[in-house]
Design an enzyme around this catalytic site. Structure first.
Site, PDB file in Angstrom:
ATOM      1  N   ARG A  40      11.825  23.112  24.760  1.00 40.22           N
ATOM      2  CA  ARG A  40      10.365  23.175  24.892  1.00 40.22           C
ATOM      3  C   ARG A  40       9.777  24.329  24.089  1.00 40.22           C
ATOM      4  O   ARG A  40       8.666  24.226  23.577  1.00 40.22           O
ATOM      5  CB  ARG A  40       9.973  23.308  26.367  1.00 40.22           C
ATOM      6  CG  ARG A  40      10.208  22.009  27.101  1.00 40.22           C
ATOM      7  CD  ARG A  40       9.822  22.115  28.545  1.00 40.22           C
ATOM      8  NE  ARG A  40       9.823  20.782  29.133  1.00 40.22           N
ATOM      9  CZ  ARG A  40       9.777  20.542  30.431  1.00 40.22           C
ATOM     10  NH1 ARG A  40       9.710  21.542  31.286  1.00 40.22           N
ATOM     11  NH2 ARG A  40       9.773  19.319  30.882  1.00 40.22           N
ATOM     12  N   LYS A 201      10.963   1.942  41.898  1.00 45.07           N
ATOM     13  CA  LYS A 201      10.041   1.348  42.864  1.00 45.07           C
ATOM     14  C   LYS A 201       8.771   0.763  42.270  1.00 45.07           C
ATOM     15  O   LYS A 201       8.153   1.347  41.394  1.00 45.07           O
ATOM     16  CB  LYS A 201       9.652   2.409  43.902  1.00 45.07           C
ATOM     17  CG  LYS A 201      10.745   2.603  44.932  1.00 45.07           C
ATOM     18  CD  LYS A 201      10.694   3.919  45.674  1.00 45.07           C
ATOM     19  CE  LYS A 201       9.413   4.187  46.413  1.00 45.07           C
ATOM     20  NZ  LYS A 201       9.366   5.625  46.814  1.00 45.07           N
ATOM     21  N   GLY A 354      10.261  10.300  32.429  1.00 43.44           N
ATOM     22  CA  GLY A 354      11.350  11.269  32.328  1.00 43.44           C
ATOM     23  C   GLY A 354      12.719  10.627  32.234  1.00 43.44           C
ATOM     24  O   GLY A 354      13.528  10.966  31.365  1.00 43.44           O
ATOM     25  N   GLY A 377       5.262  12.620  34.118  1.00 42.36           N
ATOM     26  CA  GLY A 377       4.109  12.234  34.936  1.00 42.36           C
ATOM     27  C   GLY A 377       2.867  11.968  34.098  1.00 42.36           C
ATOM     28  O   GLY A 377       2.117  11.021  34.362  1.00 42.36           O
TER      29      GLY A 377
END
Ligand code: ADP
Ligand code: MG
Length: 397
Positions: A40, A201, A354, A377
């Site tokens: 990062r 899910k 992710g 996210g």
């Protein structure tokens, strides 16, 4: 939401004090405190180098971990300042605080071409609460705000959105690239546009399914979430992941797909197992007739063929969510086949999420994708078509 945002190229940065929101949330070794992966920090270098070359005085800031307002020394950004300094070969001044006297003094003395780093933003609870006074204190140190932490743009925090109430705000190269790739692929896709969804899910991805049904030509559903669709069509799914309270939702989505003329594909066969374990024996079966004592852990051979055929014809593919439990080698074939089909295709290929990003890395095909989003996210909320506060606050072009 409007994606055409001003970037650091659209503003004269010379002599400006720039508050740069970076994503320096790096993994640290629990024992030694050393940075175990500096990806990062390395990713932030093009934006930082450009701004320094333009003569900006750079006040970098980031969160690290979740100190939740506590001043935890093990979550200090000091190791990041040292690593950044090594990578840039210039000194990086480390502030002892975030908006305190030390930070303010260093910022006021900072000259064009120099760089400093504030302490962990989340040492203040006000950061995640988007407290206006805290945002103003951050903004007061600078003339311009640059947003370059894509992983946090879906959050309305002081350093991701709040500061833009007080400063002109533009994107850095990382955020600009994400907006260009995710924004373009959704608003102006090369067709046929194939969207592939997987993961555990249905309930994690309700908004994504609905939004993609508005845009895609083909929607492929695999992974744990597909069994709810198999069951909704009258199938037997054994012990597979299945959300009975989402059966109606699955039926609604199938009806919506039909109405919109979207081809909705779900697996016809599965690799099942008696338990959720790496050493479980894979049993091939129909995805509509999984024995009561088994659970589906991957898509089967026919499904792989069906899905990869669609990928081969696609103009754009957006992929979020693995096809099976790819962490277990015996149940990784479906995810691997999809990853490799994407790598081979001439389509614009965009990976969001992710675990999906981890999968293309694991299968060694990440660099053959058009774009692998860095925001888990954030990329999901993008695919849901939500307004992202850290993007909405930037100036339009
Ligand atoms: P992403 O992070 O890319 O958005 P998700 O977090 O939604 O993806 O889902 C990833 C997880 O879904 C993986 O850990 C994978 O093991 C799990 N998964 C995929 N298929 C199944 C399945 N059939 N049964 C149980 N878990 C599954
Ligand atoms: Mg995930």
């Amino acid at each position: 939401m409007q994606y055409n945002k001003k970037t650091i190229r659209d503003m004269d940065m010379s002599g400006k004090k720039v508050l740069l929101r970076c994503d320096f949330n790096v993994p640290l070794d629990k024992q030694t405190g050393e940075i175990t992966d500096d990806k990062r920090i390395v990713a932030s270098l093009p934006t930082i180098r450009y701004l320094l070359d333009q003569g900006a005085a750079l006040i970098c800031c980031s969160h690290l971990g979740r100190p939740k307002g506590e001043w935890l020394p093990e979550l200090s950004l000091a190791p990041v300042a040292r690593r950044l300094s090594e990578l840039l070969s210039v000194p990086v001044k480390m502030a002892k605080d975030v908006i305190g006297d030390d930070a303010k003094m260093l910022a006021s003395e900072l000259r064009g071409g120099e760089i400093m780093l504030l302490e962990n933003l989340r040492y203040h609870k006000e950061e995640t609460k988007n407290d206006p006074a805290f945002a103003k204190a951050l903004a007061d140190m600078a003339d311009v705000f640059v947003s370059d932490a894509f992983g946090t743009v879906h959050r309305a925090h002081a350093s991701t959105a709040g500061v833009a109430d007080f400063l002109p705000a533009v994107s850095g190269f990382l955020v600009a690239r994400e907006l260009e790739m995710l924004g373009d692929s959704l608003s102006n896709p090369k067709r046929p546009f194939v969207a592939i969804l997987g993961g555990a899910k249905v309930s994690d991805k309700l908004g994504v399914i609905q939004n993609l049904l508005e845009k895609a030509d083909v929607l492929i559903i695999g992974g744990g979430m597909s069994y709810t669709f198999n069951k909704a069509q009258g199938g037997k799914v054994g012990k597979s992941l299945c959300e009975d309270e989402k059966l109606d939702y699955a039926r609604e989505m199938m009806t919506l797909a039909e109405k919109k003329g979207v081809k909705l594909l779900i697996p016809s066969d599965a690799l099942a197992a008696a338990e959720f374990a790496a050493d479980a024996t894979p049993v091939p079966c129909s995805a509509f007739d999984i024995p009561d004592d088994l659970m589906g852990l991957d898509i089967g051979k026919d499904s792989i063929e069906l899905f990869t055929k669609e990928i081969a014809n696609a103009g754009t593919v957006v992929w979020n969510g693995p096809m099976g439990v790819f962490e277990f080698p015996a149940f990784a074939a479906g995810t691997k086949a999809v990853a490799e089909a994407l790598a081979k295709s001439d389509a614009v290929t965009i990976i969001g999420g992710g675990d999906s990003a981890a999968a293309v890395l694991q299968f060694g095909v990440a660099d053959q994708m058009t774009h692998v989003s860095t925001g888990g996210g954030a990329s999901l909320e993008f695919l849901e078509g939500k307004v992202l506060p850290g993007v909405a606050c930037l100036e339009d072009k």
